[in-house]
Design an enzyme around this catalytic site. Structure first.
Site, short mmCIF file in Angstrom:
data_model
loop_
_atom_site.label_atom_id
_atom_site.label_comp_id
_atom_site.label_asym_id
_atom_site.label_seq_id
_atom_site.Cartn_x
_atom_site.Cartn_y
_atom_site.Cartn_z
N SER A 294 32.99 -33.04 13.89
CA SER A 294 33.86 -31.88 13.61
C SER A 294 35.27 -31.99 14.19
O SER A 294 36.14 -31.21 13.80
CB SER A 294 33.23 -30.62 14.19
OG SER A 294 32.59 -29.90 13.18
N LYS B 37 38.07 -32.22 11.87
CA LYS B 37 38.58 -31.01 11.19
C LYS B 37 40.00 -30.69 11.63
O LYS B 37 40.76 -30.03 10.91
CB LYS B 37 37.63 -29.83 11.44
CG LYS B 37 36.23 -30.01 10.79
CD LYS B 37 35.27 -28.90 11.19
CE LYS B 37 34.02 -28.82 10.32
NZ LYS B 37 32.87 -29.55 10.75
N TYR C 6 34.87 -35.54 3.09
CA TYR C 6 34.60 -34.72 4.28
C TYR C 6 33.66 -35.48 5.23
O TYR C 6 33.90 -35.58 6.43
CB TYR C 6 33.99 -33.36 3.86
CG TYR C 6 33.33 -32.64 5.01
CD1 TYR C 6 34.11 -32.14 6.06
CD2 TYR C 6 31.94 -32.50 5.09
CE1 TYR C 6 33.50 -31.52 7.16
CE2 TYR C 6 31.34 -31.88 6.17
CZ TYR C 6 32.12 -31.40 7.19
OH TYR C 6 31.53 -30.80 8.28
N TYR D 76 33.15 -23.36 17.75
CA TYR D 76 32.25 -22.60 16.89
C TYR D 76 32.12 -21.15 17.37
O TYR D 76 33.11 -20.56 17.77
CB TYR D 76 30.87 -23.28 16.80
CG TYR D 76 30.94 -24.78 16.66
CD1 TYR D 76 31.62 -25.35 15.59
CD2 TYR D 76 30.37 -25.62 17.61
CE1 TYR D 76 31.69 -26.74 15.45
CE2 TYR D 76 30.44 -27.00 17.48
CZ TYR D 76 31.10 -27.54 16.41
OH TYR D 76 31.18 -28.89 16.29
N VAL E 252 29.55 -32.58 16.83
CA VAL E 252 28.14 -32.81 17.17
C VAL E 252 27.84 -34.27 17.53
O VAL E 252 26.74 -34.59 17.95
CB VAL E 252 27.16 -32.35 16.06
CG1 VAL E 252 27.16 -30.84 15.92
CG2 VAL E 252 27.45 -33.02 14.73
N1 GLN Z 1 29.35 -33.73 9.85
C1 GLN Z 1 28.85 -32.58 10.53
C2 GLN Z 1 28.34 -31.56 9.52
O1 GLN Z 1 28.91 -31.44 8.46
C3 GLN Z 1 29.92 -32.00 11.41
C4 GLN Z 1 29.44 -30.80 12.18
C5 GLN Z 1 29.94 -30.68 13.57
O2 GLN Z 1 30.37 -31.61 14.24
N2 GLN Z 1 29.80 -29.47 14.07
O3 GLN Z 1 27.38 -30.89 9.76
#
Ligand code: GLN
Length: 307
Positions: free
Chosen positions: A66, A69, A190, A242, A260
């Site tokens: 993530s 992002k 993505y 989050y 994650v």
């Molecule tokens: N690639 C992970 C997903 O789409 C990224 C989520 C994350 O790091 N919170 O679930």
């Protein structure tokens, strides 16, 4: 910032966090993410005047997940401008987990939950899919000053095979008229973005560029427009961790983004960029030991922007 003091506080914080070494669990919903050594820990700091501190497993490549992002948001802002981006996307935090369908109302709540990053990914320009992803990789390489940033094929395939939730989020966004692009193209890019292999040095360096107002640390080049730095840091503060973003603004108090894969990237504006890596996560998906270390450092060094 006194580097000796910083170094001493970092060493203490890491030592004090050792009791958390076996707490939390690695992510398993992307099967390949379970194949890491669970107790690894690394920390890097890069100051805006180019000084560095590296402790532990700082060479290890882990998947950015993530934290990518942040890059997609900046690229969407660069490619389409703030007004367009935030017509398609909200800027408020969400009380729901990062891949929950309720993170979408008329549009995704913010750029740092999955639906939001699928939206920003759809706004990266390029003549075709390959060029769009290449531009993303190039930005990561330039901003981290590391041409060897790799792509973790196994992580990518593992997530592509298990990504029905993200596919569902894509179709909900499409049904709301956010975009009408090829589903496999957007999902591929993505997930490929989440599968980039970075080390703590790479993310601390990118964070340092953000801490430096978007300017390269080596030249006068403005890598990221200062307004876009401002918007991105605001979003990292409100939504980077989050549904627990508010909690960590109280205990850490500077812009953060976790993934994650176990990374947390932090920006202390005007001072330094920091990245911790520890793949055991709490229930929200944030790196448990990373948070403990960042909380102690913030307290010991008075790093909160709100004090
Ligand atoms: N690639 C992970 C997903 O789409 C990224 C989520 C994350 O790091 N919170 O679930």
């Amino acid at each position: 910032m006194d580097l000796n003091l910083l170094n001493e506080k970092v060493e203490n914080a890491i030592k004090n966090s050792e009791k958390y070494k076996t707490k939390g669990n690695v992510a398993t919903y992307i099967p390949e993410l379970a194949n890491v050594f669970e107790d690894n820990f690394g920390l890097s700091i890069v100051t805006v005047d180019g000084k560095e501190i590296h402790k532990g497993d700082t060479d290890l490549r882990f998947s950015v997940q993530s934290i990518s992002k942040v890059i997609s948001l900046i690229m969407a802002l660069e490619d389409y401008g703030k007004d367009f981006v935030y017509e398609k996307l909200g800027c408020e935090s969400s009380p729901y987990p990062f891949n929950h369908v309720n993170t979408i109302t008329t549009k995704a709540a913010n750029p740092f939950i999955n639906a939001g990053a699928i939206s920003t990914t759809s706004m990266i320009k390029g003549k075709d899919s390959k060029e769009k992803f290449q531009r993303f990789m190039d930005k990561m390489k330039d901003w981290s000053k590391d041409k060897d940033i790799t792509f973790l094929e196994k992580v990518y395939h593992s997530e592509m095979e298990t990504t029905d939730t993200n596919r569902a989020l894509y179709y909900i966004l499409k049904s709301k008229g956010i975009f009408d692009l090829d589903v496999e193209d957007v999902l591929n890019r993505y997930i490929a973005g989440c599968s980039v292999g970075v080390n703590t040095y790479n993310l601390a360096y990118i964070a340092a560029v953000l801490a430096n107002g978007g300017k390269s640390l080596d030249s006068n080049e403005q890598f990221i427009e200062s307004d876009n730095v401002k918007f991105t840091l605001a979003q990292m503060s409100t939504a980077g961790m989050y549904e627990e973003s508010g909690k960590y603004q109280m205990s850490i108090g500077f812009p953060l983004k976790s993934g994650v894969g176990g990374g947390i990237m932090g920006v202390v504006p005007g001072k330094f960029g920091i990245c911790t890596y520890s793949p055991r996560l709490d229930n929200t998906g944030n790196s448990l030991r990373g948070i403990i270390v960042l909380e102690e450092l913030s307290k010991e060094l008075g790093l909160s922007l709100f004090e």
